[in-house]
Design a protein around this motif. Structure first.
Motif, mmCIF file in Angstrom:
data_model
loop_
_atom_site.group_PDB
_atom_site.id
_atom_site.type_symbol
_atom_site.label_atom_id
_atom_site.label_comp_id
_atom_site.label_asym_id
_atom_site.label_seq_id
_atom_site.Cartn_x
_atom_site.Cartn_y
_atom_site.Cartn_z
ATOM 1 N N GLY A 8 0.876 -1.150 -0.123
ATOM 2 C CA GLY A 8 0.000 -0.083 -0.064
ATOM 3 C C GLY A 8 0.761 1.371 -0.030
ATOM 4 N N GLY A 9 0.310 2.365 0.495
ATOM 5 C CA GLY A 9 1.097 3.503 0.734
ATOM 6 C C GLY A 9 1.875 3.892 1.718
ATOM 7 N N PRO A 10 2.348 4.843 2.043
ATOM 8 C CA PRO A 10 3.264 5.140 3.339
ATOM 9 C C PRO A 10 2.404 4.706 4.586
ATOM 10 N N GLU A 11 1.357 4.662 4.634
ATOM 11 C CA GLU A 11 0.666 4.295 5.941
ATOM 12 C C GLU A 11 0.841 2.718 6.249
ATOM 13 N N VAL A 12 1.388 1.769 5.424
ATOM 14 C CA VAL A 12 1.622 0.635 5.726
ATOM 15 C C VAL A 12 3.089 0.343 6.341
ATOM 16 N N LEU A 13 3.987 1.378 6.328
ATOM 17 C CA LEU A 13 5.281 1.334 6.766
ATOM 18 C C LEU A 13 5.439 1.418 8.228
ATOM 19 N N ARG A 14 6.046 0.651 8.869
ATOM 20 C CA ARG A 14 6.383 0.702 10.181
ATOM 21 C C ARG A 14 7.676 -0.190 10.399
ATOM 22 N N LEU A 15 8.204 0.319 11.836
ATOM 23 C CA LEU A 15 9.708 -0.049 11.936
ATOM 24 C C LEU A 15 9.296 -1.504 12.995
ATOM 25 N N GLU A 16 10.042 -2.319 12.730
ATOM 26 C CA GLU A 16 10.096 -3.614 13.473
ATOM 27 C C GLU A 16 11.410 -4.292 13.907
ATOM 28 N N ASP A 17 11.416 -4.865 15.083
ATOM 29 C CA ASP A 17 12.753 -5.440 15.512
ATOM 30 C C ASP A 17 12.730 -6.895 14.980
ATOM 31 N N VAL A 18 13.874 -7.299 14.241
ATOM 32 C CA VAL A 18 13.927 -8.678 13.755
ATOM 33 C C VAL A 18 14.648 -9.426 14.652
ATOM 34 N N ALA A 19 14.250 -10.687 15.024
ATOM 35 C CA ALA A 19 14.678 -11.428 15.867
ATOM 36 C C ALA A 19 16.217 -12.151 15.556
ATOM 37 N N ASP A 20 16.310 -12.223 14.225
ATOM 38 C CA ASP A 20 17.430 -13.044 13.663
ATOM 39 C C ASP A 20 18.321 -12.067 12.975
ATOM 40 N N GLU A 21 19.434 -11.640 13.527
ATOM 41 C CA GLU A 21 20.439 -10.526 12.790
ATOM 42 C C GLU A 21 20.768 -11.259 11.614
ATOM 43 N N PRO A 22 20.690 -10.620 10.428
ATOM 44 C CA PRO A 22 21.398 -10.984 9.186
ATOM 45 C C PRO A 22 22.993 -11.264 9.158
ATOM 46 N N HIS A 23 23.583 -12.134 8.659
ATOM 47 C CA HIS A 23 25.109 -12.139 8.494
ATOM 48 C C HIS A 23 25.423 -12.529 7.094
ATOM 49 N N ALA A 24 26.544 -12.283 6.669
ATOM 50 C CA ALA A 24 27.349 -12.279 5.358
ATOM 51 C C ALA A 24 27.533 -13.781 5.030
ATOM 52 N N GLY A 25 27.078 -14.303 4.077
ATOM 53 C CA GLY A 25 27.580 -15.786 3.602
ATOM 54 C C GLY A 25 28.644 -15.841 2.657
#
Length: 300
Positions: free
Chosen positions: A5-22
């Motif tokens: 949708g538009g800007p209204e669907v944007l929200r900040l989220e804390d992600v449980a699993d931190e991404p790492h470089a493979g």
């Protein structure tokens, strides 16, 4: 993002699993993310999202700049601590972005270019360069640039001037002084554009690029500019047979060259607004209004 949708669907989220470089990947701690119209267009509905290979849940944004903090096995050319900028489709506005060097875009940031400025370059600068190349703009040309005060336009105007061209730039009257500061000769868009361009350039124009829609492209055709010297980046008109292009058409090395121009002070990047990531909705709403002079950046 869990919905489109538009800007209204944007929200900040804390992600449980931190991404790492493979293997073959680099992780970047993002410091700034430059916004582009494509960012919110891509997430606007299912049809467009699918066209870009986007499925839910998804992130947001493409352009970013920051510092390498992990390097995976086989990821050559980058080291922890390197300042970088690049693009990652619908993943840029995040604490970390993992870049696959064989598929994504990552370049070293010159020492004299700050992260906010570097984050504006990938889409807009490459698109501007491609648009001018498609119209074959060069030394001695008079070029008409439509939508010149926007994020792509500020690059196109300056690159055309650096190439030795005279630039006539369409905009609202409120942007006239801004465009004069970039070396352009502003002309009001809208009804009567052809007559105003003809008055400003009685000897004619040689090339044109439309960075907003189709008005400038049609005006150029009416002014007898050959179709092969008119480019567009956002035209939705099957009857307009000119040169459609975009950032992916830019020549290899384009972004390194433009970053060098910025570092040397030969090209400036007007930053219209900066928002902390906590105000991502407000930033996207401003950018989506399409009346911003220059670039909007989110900082992290």
């Amino acid at each position: 993002m869990e919905t489109l949708g538009g800007p209204e669907v944007l929200r900040l989220e804390d992600v449980a699993d931190e991404p790492h470089a493979g293997p073959g990947q680099v992780r970047v701690r993002v410091r700034a993310a430059g916004l582009n119209p494509m960012d919110w267009v891509i997430i606007s509905n299912e049809e467009i999202a699918a066209r870009f290979g986007i499925s839910l849940p998804t992130g947001f944004g493409f352009d970013f700049a920051g510092v390498v903090d992990e390097v995976g096995e086989g990821a050559e050319g980058f080291a922890v601590g390197d300042r970088v900028f690049g693009g990652a489709l619908s993943r840029a506005v995040a604490d970390h972005v993992v870049v696959t060097l064989s598929a994504d875009q990552l370049l070293h940031t010159p020492d004299a270019v700050d992260d906010v400025t570097a984050s504006t370059l990938p889409v807009a600068a490459a698109t501007a360069a491609a648009a001018l190349a498609a119209a074959r703009v060069g030394d001695g040309d008079t070029v008409l640039i439509g939508g010149a005060a926007g994020g792509v336009g500020v690059f196109a105007v300056q690159l055309a001037r650096l190439a030795g061209a005279r630039v006539l730039a369409t905009s609202s009257e409120g942007s006239f002084e801004f465009l004069r500061g970039l070396g352009a000769e502003p002309i009001r868009y809208g009804e009567g554009l052809v007559d105003r361009v003809r008055a400003a350039a009685p000897d004619g124009i040689d090339a044109a690029t439309d960075l907003y829609g189709t008005e400038t492209a049609y005006a150029a055709l009416a002014l007898d500019v050959p179709a092969e010297r008119i480019s567009t980046i956002a035209a939705q008109d099957p009857d307009l047979h000119v040169q459609a292009t975009g950032g992916t058409d830019a020549e290899p090395g384009t972004l390194d060259h433009i970053a060098s121009l910025v570092a040397e002070g030969r090209l400036v990047v007007p930053i219209a607004a900066q928002y902390p990531v906590e105000q991502i909705r407000e930033a996207v709403e401003l950018q989506a209004g399409r009346h911003v002079r220059g670039k909007v950046v989110v900082t992290l």
